[in-house]
Design an enzyme around this catalytic site. Sequence first.
Site, PDB file in Angstrom:
ATOM      1  N   GLU A   8       0.870  -1.187   0.000  1.00 44.91           N
ATOM      2  CA  GLU A   8       0.000   0.000   0.000  1.00 44.91           C
ATOM      3  C   GLU A   8       0.901   1.229   0.000  1.00 44.91           C
ATOM      4  O   GLU A   8       1.806   1.340   0.832  1.00 44.91           O
ATOM      5  CB  GLU A   8      -0.896  -0.036   1.246  1.00 44.91           C
ATOM      6  CG  GLU A   8      -1.554   1.266   1.635  1.00 44.91           C
ATOM      7  CD  GLU A   8      -2.534   1.835   0.594  1.00 44.91           C
ATOM      8  OE1 GLU A   8      -3.436   1.103   0.174  1.00 44.91           O
ATOM      9  OE2 GLU A   8      -2.342   3.007   0.215  1.00 44.91           O
ATOM     10  N   GLY A  19       3.139   0.053  -5.389  1.00 44.30           N
ATOM     11  CA  GLY A  19       2.777  -1.207  -6.028  1.00 44.30           C
ATOM     12  C   GLY A  19       3.235  -1.284  -7.473  1.00 44.30           C
ATOM     13  O   GLY A  19       3.490  -2.372  -7.992  1.00 44.30           O
ATOM     14  N   ASP A  26      -6.378  -3.785  -5.533  1.00 45.32           N
ATOM     15  CA  ASP A  26      -7.485  -3.157  -4.799  1.00 45.32           C
ATOM     16  C   ASP A  26      -7.159  -1.672  -4.651  1.00 45.32           C
ATOM     17  O   ASP A  26      -6.956  -1.162  -3.554  1.00 45.32           O
ATOM     18  CB  ASP A  26      -7.610  -3.859  -3.437  1.00 45.32           C
ATOM     19  CG  ASP A  26      -8.738  -3.302  -2.591  1.00 45.32           C
ATOM     20  OD1 ASP A  26      -9.572  -2.547  -3.125  1.00 45.32           O
ATOM     21  OD2 ASP A  26      -8.776  -3.628  -1.392  1.00 45.32           O
TER      22      ASP A  26
END
Lengths: 277, 277
Positions: B106, B138, B156
């Site tokens: 994250e 990421g 996500d």
Amino acid sequence: MALWYDEVFDDSMRLGLKVERTLFMGHSEFQRVAVVETTLLGKALLLDDLWMTAEKDEKSYHEMIVHPAMTTAPKIERVLIIGGGDGGTAREVLRYADVEHVDLVEIDEMVVKACQEHLPEIGSAWDDERLNVVIGDGIEWAKRTDLEPYDVIIIDGSDPVGPAEGLFDRAFYEGCANLLSDDGVFVTQSESPLIFRDVHIDMVRVMKDVFDQVHPYYGSVMIYAGGPWSWTYASKGVSPKEIIDERVGFIQEQTEIYNRDVHLGAFAVPNHIRREL
Amino acid sequence: MALWYDEVFDDSMRLGLKVERTLFMGHSEFQRVAVVETTLLGKALLLDDLWMTAEKDEKSYHEMIVHPAMTTAPKIERVLIIGGGDGGTAREVLRYADVEHVDLVEIDEMVVKACQEHLPEIGSAWDDERLNVVIGDGIEWAKRTDLEPYDVIIIDGSDPVGPAEGLFDRAFYEGCANLLSDDGVFVTQSESPLIFRDVHIDMVRVMKDVFDQVHPYYGSVMIYAGGPWSWTYASKGVSPKEIIDERVGFIQEQTEIYNRDVHLGAFAVPNHIRREL
């Protein structure tokens, strides 16, 4: 200056659309009726300040309330629509050449007239000779015993407050079952399974007392905030999974959302509802 | 006095929730981060003023981004999550005993810390020893060549503006494909097929150049206005329809939405998208 109209749910959530202009506002004996032009979704109908349908979103509702019944009922000659004053449900029903007669029973003439004048893109089949528009009470219609049975009955009403309240009780479903042929299919809109969860579950349970086959199904309608929307399919034996190839093949050439996979997928019941039923 | 917060889409639609109190507000180097308590949906996370997730709605998103991959990938020992700073995706992944190691990458430490402190009901698996939280980019992680392959990769992230922008391009998908085992499964959230229609279609098309199997799937998330939401499943050969009985049997005992029927039904592609692909 930007004008917005927000539908407020339970004083805790609201869905707003920016409004370019108001095309119609009136008070009938049943409800407030408005047609506005929104920036995002084109012209839209509101009843009692709730978003009902909008030009660029209406197929997600009208295709889904109509085609699962129409592609599985063995016969589709005689169709009854209760509610549906915007004409979208009748338009989808009348796509099928096998349909011979449609009774559309809408309680509020102001809705029909406002939609005929301001939303002709949704109700594009008002002039079809097979369509018989009756301004009257669908609850009374469902008590009649002098009618030929219907092959398909579609309840396209608003929420269970105001004039649509009686469309959600056992006596009404029993009346509809009496009007339905033995291999007919009954469909009703059955509210949000999340924000009207109790109403949704209660409707399905009561219908299970009246019909042999009862299957809620789900989809997304942009103008109805709160996650998924639902409809419920019921019959005296016909299954929603036995799709008639010729009919689905014909209709899915014309639809924006509906096709065979969407039909079958819509009947998947989320766990939290399945556990209640 | 009632306080409302409205997420505004394209200056023409807004979804508002009434807010009881603000629990956290901060500016990280990447975005504005806020946690508020809403009346209807419990505590909720906003990033750059957009609704991200809410306690009483989050399973409709987290179950659907996780379980179609986890019930079809032959092996699920090593999992990579990019984004997912609220911890909900990791929680669903870690329900499976076969999972041995999860890297959660994250970019924004403030999101992780705010969610750990204020939304522990969503991220209830932060203390699981199999979970390795990396604060980092990421997009850079997906370029690494020194990692063991992953069995499942889940993207996500937020919308393709701001820090998540690079999660939507071909180079990123190619990097993920390099990190994925030959029988692995890749899943990404892929936006609203209506209000972000072009982004959604473009993502699926680009993924089709990179992966052998690419299947968008759909569901409803209350906090994301605008009709259905989508995710896209991709692999080098594994099919989303070959569900492993033992896994789905185990997980659907624990889920609110997801089950075998919901899994299969979600992969029905509406006509207007099917015609573009």
